[in-house]
Design a protein around this motif. Structure first.
Motif, PDB file in Angstrom:
ATOM      1  N   THR A  70      -5.907   4.628  -7.338  1.00  0.00           N
ATOM      2  CA  THR A  70      -5.025   3.891  -6.420  1.00  0.00           C
ATOM      3  C   THR A  70      -5.776   3.549  -5.141  1.00  0.00           C
ATOM      4  OG1 THR A  70      -3.077   5.005  -7.310  1.00  0.00           O
ATOM      5  CG2 THR A  70      -2.836   4.025  -5.130  1.00  0.00           C
ATOM      6  N   ILE A 106       0.840  -1.215   0.000  1.00  0.00           N
ATOM      7  CA  ILE A 106       0.000   0.000   0.000  1.00  0.00           C
ATOM      8  C   ILE A 106       0.867   1.253   0.000  1.00  0.00           C
ATOM      9  CG2 ILE A 106      -1.641   1.327   1.401  1.00  0.00           C
ATOM     10  CD1 ILE A 106      -2.785  -1.462   2.265  1.00  0.00           C
ATOM     11  N   ILE A 127      -6.769  -0.180  -3.765  1.00  0.00           N
ATOM     12  CA  ILE A 127      -6.323  -0.622  -2.436  1.00  0.00           C
ATOM     13  C   ILE A 127      -7.532  -1.124  -1.633  1.00  0.00           C
ATOM     14  CG2 ILE A 127      -5.403   0.169  -0.201  1.00  0.00           C
ATOM     15  CD1 ILE A 127      -3.550   2.081  -1.799  1.00  0.00           C
ATOM     16  N   TYR A 138      -4.732   1.882   6.904  1.00  0.00           N
ATOM     17  CA  TYR A 138      -4.768   1.279   5.558  1.00  0.00           C
ATOM     18  C   TYR A 138      -6.136   1.526   4.947  1.00  0.00           C
ATOM     19  CZ  TYR A 138      -0.875  -1.802   6.718  1.00  0.00           C
ATOM     20  OH  TYR A 138       0.312  -2.327   7.071  1.00  0.00           O
TER      21      TYR A 138
END
Ligand code: CFN
Ligand code: HCA
Length: 528
Positions: A309, A290, A313, A402
């Protein structure tokens, strides 16, 4: 108790003095140094390989559309044939020679009278049977000792057949390990291949992946994710790689460096010659993956790419989250030792942490000091990191985040602090009190296992079975024990699955090695 002291105890004074410089116990408060990339002690069973292995096996071996001839005794070609598991698929009508082993099979008369005639004959045969556009030649120890002029043979072949023919003087004895071979291979590619290709990238966001050898399909998993986001991978050095793409790699906008150890030379040279920036990435582990993807998006800075992106993810994480959590629940609290050639001993620590496994011992066969201690090409970057100006480092360390999308503003900040051309060494990522040992040998591995009792020992073919016979699970981090991929999102799950499967095999608790119940020879290691 200091495990290093226990291990060193058995050595005589000379060996003790040498080996103690290659070991340390991590202390984050200190600027720690370690001796690395020096000659192994004769007589001690190092796990290292040779210069030929680094050049022919590691860097050149995975290139699929060329014929690579080992000029030497048959064993050198044979034992480097397919064992590394660098996978490759043919593209269109282009050839894929990866499954073949080409060697001149030097014999005693060739050693006495010279081997160049045999090498020329091998090239003639290869041209007749295989019609490659490129031939590369890798020298083994005796070739250097008898003085065969392989460069002249290559030049002659280029003239005669109108092909590209590159000879590498990577005799096994050069340098102290595989590492010298990486350098020789990098120099040859830079001199004779990169910059000569006619492939034109079709999109704006073009990258090369340097130091990715597609072991167990790792490169394919990385490419899948990068393509999904919208990148074009111009070339991979060298997993599933082709001469044509490597020749055109100078047309990419950014070099991603996965294995810094084996290929930093090309990254440096391409920066100087073609102005291509490089970015250290790590596609092993979720945090690494990541963070690497976010760095790349920030480097290009396009809002659409940034948004894509984050979407990818989130999508990829959603798919694997439950499985990762299930493996983590089983592995949480376990400890590991890692001993591989270079960067993997560092890269895998992050993935293990995500599975709840902490690293108690790690080392490289042939890493250099920068692999342990890091390198600061831009001096201000270290200051930034120390003064905590690099917000993304903070973000990436926090598992929770994350899942949070980064805003454009955060990306702009990230772009301003992207650690271009920098590599953080392994030591500063390790916990206080853990051990770092360079060029670990079999005796030391046994002894550390005795003292530290890791639940899992990640290593290679040479020590795996000795460790397992003594009752400790060992998984190969070189060839992934014929599994993989382990990179990226899906790879992380595969890794969790394999480690769980290994650890929960009931055998480990039933094994009593014979030396625990029978008398064995006693003595001191290193005594004359
Ligand atoms: S694939 Fe790589 S990641 S290239 Fe290197 S330093 Fe070797 S062959 Mo074995 S597995 Fe290993 Fe690394 Fe880079 Fe592989 S840790 S020792 S030379 N290596
Ligand atoms: C090499 C190749 C190797 C060896 C693997 C091992 C690989 O160093 O020459 O010792 O298990 O990954 O294939 O590192």
């Amino acid at each position: 108790m200091d495990a290093n002291a226990v291990v060193l105890e058995r050595y005589n004074a000379k060996v003790f003095k040498n080996r103690k410089e290659h070991m340390l116990r991590v202390d984050p408060a200190a600027e720690q140094q370690i001796i690395a990339n020096t000659r192994a002690i004769p007589g001690i069973m190092t796990n290292r390989g040779c210069c030929y292995a680094g050049c022919k096996g590691v860097v050149l071996g995975p290139i699929k559309d060329m014929v690579l001839i080992t000029h030497g005794p048959v064993g050198c070609g044979f034992y480097s044939w397919g064992t590394r598991r660098n996978k490759a698929k043919a593209e269109g009508d282009d050839p894929n020679f990866i499954q073949y082993c080409f060697t001149t099979d030097l014999q005693e008369p060739d050693i006495v009278f010279g081997g160049t005639k045999k090498l020329k004959k091998a090239i003639d045969e290869v041209m007749e049977l295989m019609h490659p556009k490129t031939i590369m030649i890798a020298a083994t120890c005796p070739v250097g000792l008898i003085g065969d002029d392989i460069q002249a043979v290559a030049a002659e072949a280029e003239k005669e057949y109108g092909i590209r023919c590159v000879a590498y003087s990577c005799e096994g004895y050069k340098g102290v390990s595989q590492s010298a071979g990486h350098h020789i291979a990098n120099n040859g590619l830079m001199k004779k291949v990169i910059g000569t290709g006619s492939y034109e990238p079709a999109t704006k966001y073009t990258v090369n992946i340097l130091g990715e050898y597609n072991i167990g399909g790792d490169g394919w998993e990385q490419e899948r994710v990068l393509r999904k986001i919208g990148y074009e991978v111009v070339s991979i050095f060298t997993g599933d790689g082709s001469v044509e793409r490597i020749a055109s790699s100078h047309k990419a906008n950014l070099n991603l460096v996965q294995c810094h150890r084996s290929i930093n030379y090309i990254a440096e040279m391409m920066k100087t010659k073609y102005g291509v920036d490089w970015l250290k990435v790590n596609f092993i582990g979720l945090e690494g993956t990541i963070e690497s993807l976010r760095h790349m998006a920030a480097y290009f800075g396009d809002p659409a790419l940034i948004q894509r992106t984050e979407e990818v993810i989130a999508e990829e994480l959603a798919e694997i989250q439950d499985q990762m959590a299930a493996y983590k629940a089983r592995l949480n609290g376990k400890t590991a030792a890692l001993f591989v050639g270079g960067s993997r001993s560092h890269h895998y620590q992050g993935l293990l942490k995500e599975l709840g496994v902490s690293t108690v011992l790690a080392g490289y066969e042939f890493g250099h000091r920068d692999d342990y201690e890091g390198r600061e090409i831009l001096p201000n970057i270290k200051e930034d990191a120390d003064s905590k100006n690099i917000e993304h480092l903070e973000v990436s360390k926090d598992e929770q985040k994350y899942h949070a999308f980064l805003t454009q503003e955060q990306y702009d900040k990230l772009a301003a602090t992207i650690p271009l051309e920098k590599y953080d060494g392994m030591i500063r990522d390790m916990a206080a009190g853990s051990y770092v040992v360079d060029d670990l040998n079999m005796y030391e591995a046994d002894k550390f296992v005795e003292v530290l009792k890791p639940d899992i020992f990640f290593s290679g073919i040479k020590d795996k079975y000795a460790l397992q016979k003594a009752g400790t699970l060992s998984r190969q981090l070189h060839c992934y024990d014929y599994s993989g991929p382990y990179a990226g999102f899906k790879g992380a799950v595969q890794f969790g699955h394999d480690v769980c499967m290994g650890y929960f095999t009931p055998a480990w608790h039933m094994v009593t090695p014979p030396w625990k119940t029978r008398a064995t020879l006693q003595g001191s290691v290193g005594e004359k």
